[in-house]
Design an enzyme around this catalytic site. Structure first.
Site, short mmCIF file in Angstrom:
data_model
loop_
_atom_site.label_atom_id
_atom_site.label_comp_id
_atom_site.label_asym_id
_atom_site.label_seq_id
_atom_site.Cartn_x
_atom_site.Cartn_y
_atom_site.Cartn_z
N LYS A 142 0.98 -1.11 -0.02
CA LYS A 142 -0.07 0.08 -0.23
C LYS A 142 0.66 1.14 -0.19
O LYS A 142 1.78 1.32 0.78
CB LYS A 142 -0.84 0.09 1.51
CG LYS A 142 -2.14 1.36 1.18
CD LYS A 142 -2.77 0.92 2.84
CE LYS A 142 -4.24 1.87 2.81
NZ LYS A 142 -5.23 1.97 4.14
N SER B 210 -10.10 1.87 2.73
CA SER B 210 -8.66 2.65 2.13
C SER B 210 -8.18 1.42 1.61
O SER B 210 -6.98 2.22 0.91
CB SER B 210 -8.07 3.85 2.87
OG SER B 210 -7.62 3.02 3.80
N SER C 262 -9.89 -0.55 6.95
CA SER C 262 -9.46 -0.15 5.91
C SER C 262 -8.51 -1.65 4.84
O SER C 262 -8.12 -1.93 4.62
CB SER C 262 -8.22 1.18 5.97
OG SER C 262 -9.10 2.50 5.90
#
Length: 486
Positions: A74, A149, A173
């Site tokens: 990420k 996210s 997330s």
């Protein structure tokens, strides 16, 4: 195939690390034009890493557990010499001079960096729609969001663009996009995994964890990234158990608590509820005892979160002032104007909204009424969990009230978007480990996620129960036809 199966093939010489890397790079080339899971594909770095591993194997060297495994990261985790943007214009050109602890441990374990994945800007969102560089799409239906996210990380795993990935979880997330994309997502105990090199959103809530296609792969990654880090003062010193061995422990006799408030929550899709209750019945068939439990303040977590998280974000993001690093507006005549314009132009709408909420909650005259009160409610949420775990071993809930929604469905209503994290936030509030794994599909063929929660540092039991359910249910063996998931 999972990490263990690929490792076996690599060790037997049935595939080389370079071949495995090239397979995944080809997959990215084939589907990422649609999915936009990646912000940067590190082709040269990946092939160089793979070639080094192949050379070491050819020389007869003993190799670490993730040697040759293509992994995605990420893009809010710092990677030395590789851009880390947080999907924000503010950090569009930021190249970290250091490596985060978790990625450093992955590379020491032989993992191959295949790319940095898309996310909601500064990890603030539940759909990846707030990314400054465009949204990611759900591999099961590109007209749907992948969640957020960590939407890019979840979509990349679901679509076979990498074997596993890392995400971060502040209010759901990792778990919510895992549910939307039909993969496994694990949020460890707060402090179990170092946050050094994770770009901060809400420091008392953020935690790094794996996304994978199986519980066993999640255990493999956690084994590598967990453990003490002197550079992170919040990282726990507790010894790291053998998570992979824990998977095989029997579950017969364990008490599974169904959190009453979750199954009565407003907006819970009947198909989601039915699928999760069927998963509970599957655990009962494996010898677990089902018990209804009450966590009276469970659904208060979301209101509490949206005071605490923006307040911490307001403080953490104050460093982006256009002076030291990051985006700087050139259209200003004074230092004050430059700072104001840099922040207005560098941050997107959602980030600005949360900064304003947090700044207000921390302002003189309001901090006691909002931030202090929210921290008191947070303590009550934790006490509810403590009470529940005196009677049960693990808690069971849906991961998300719904399956993946359409792009733009909540564009005009931020509060409706926030409700996507209704069932995941409480575990963050209490710092507890939680996992999401697939438990079925809705009528549209979209995955449904099951959430399990255990007590502090009880990841072995969490993984144990999740693994036994996964092996018994075999949800992905009966998956419907999907747009991009093969």
């Amino acid at each position: 195939m999972g990490i263990a199966e690929w490792r076996g093939q690599l060790e037997r010489g049935e595939v080389s690390a370079r071949e495995l890397t090239d397979q995944h790079l080809a997959r990215i080339e084939a589907v990422d034009g649609t999915l936009h899971s990646f912000l940067e594909v590190t082709t040269e770095r990946a092939r160089a890493d793979a070639d080094r591993i192949d050379a070491a194997r050819a020389a007869g060297e003993s190799l670490p557990p993730l040697a040759g495994i293509p992994l995605a990261i990420k893009d809010n985790l710092c990677t030395k010499g590789i851009r880390t943007t947080c999907s924000s214009r503010m950090l569009e050109q930021f190249v970290p001079p250091y490596e985060s602890t978790v990625t450093e441990r992955l590379w020491q374990a032989g993992g191959v960096l295949i790319g940095k994945t898309n996310l909601d800007e500064f990890a603030m969102g539940s759909s990846t729609e707030t990314s400054a560089f465009g949204p990611s799409r759900n591999p099961w239906n590109p007209e749907r969001v992948p969640g957020g996210s960590s939407g890019g990380s979840a979509a990349a795993v679901a679509a076979g663009e990498c074997i596993a990935s890392l995400g971060s979880d502040t209010g759901g997330s990792i778990r919510q996009p895992a549910a939307f994309c039909g993969v496994v997502g694990l949020k460890p105990t707060y402090g179990r995994v170092s946050r050094w090199g994770l770009v901060a959103f809400a420091s008392s809530l953020d935690q790094v964890g794996p996304l994978s296609t199986s519980v066993a792969d999640a255990a493999e990654l956690l084994q590598v990234i967990a453990g003490e880090d002197r550079r992170d003062g919040t990282c726990l010193k507790a010894p790291v158990p053998d998570y992979c061995t824990a998977l095989q422990a029997p579950v017969k006799g364990l008490r599974v608590g169904l959190v009453k408030e979750c199954f009565e929550a407003d907006g819970l899709d009947p198909q989601v509820k039915a699928s999760v209750l069927a998963a509970a019945a599957q655990l009962e068939a494996l010898g677990c005892e089902l018990v209804e439990v009450s966590c009276p303040r469970f659904n208060d977590g979301i209101a509490t979160y949206y005071v605490i998280a923006p307040s911490e974000a307001s403080a953490n993001l104050a460093r982006y002032d256009g002076v030291k690093y990051g985006y700087r507006s050139e259209q200003a005549g004074s230092l004050a104007e430059m700072t104001a314009r840099s922040r207005a132009e560098g941050f997107g709408d959602e980030v600005q909204r949360r900064i304003l909420i947090g700044t207000y909650a921390l302002s003189a005259g309001y901090v006691d009424a909002y931030y202090k009160k929210a921290q008191q409610v947070r303590t009550l949420i934790r006490r509810d969990f403590d009470a529940a775990f005196t009677t049960v071993d693990v808690l069971l809930t849906p991961t998300s009230p719904t399956t993946a929604f359409r792009f733009g469905a909540h564009a005009e209503d931020p509060l409706a978007m926030y409700l996507a994290d209704l069932l995941t936030i409480p575990a963050n509030m209490a710092g507890l480990p939680a996992i999401s794994l697939p438990c079925g599909f809705d009528d549209g063929g979209l995955p449904i996620g099951l959430q399990l929660i255990t007590g502090v540092l009880e990841e072995p039991r969490l993984l144990q129960v999740a693994h036994h359910y996964e092996q018994a249910a075999r949800v992905m063996d009966s998956r419907p036809e999907a747009a991009l998931v093969a």
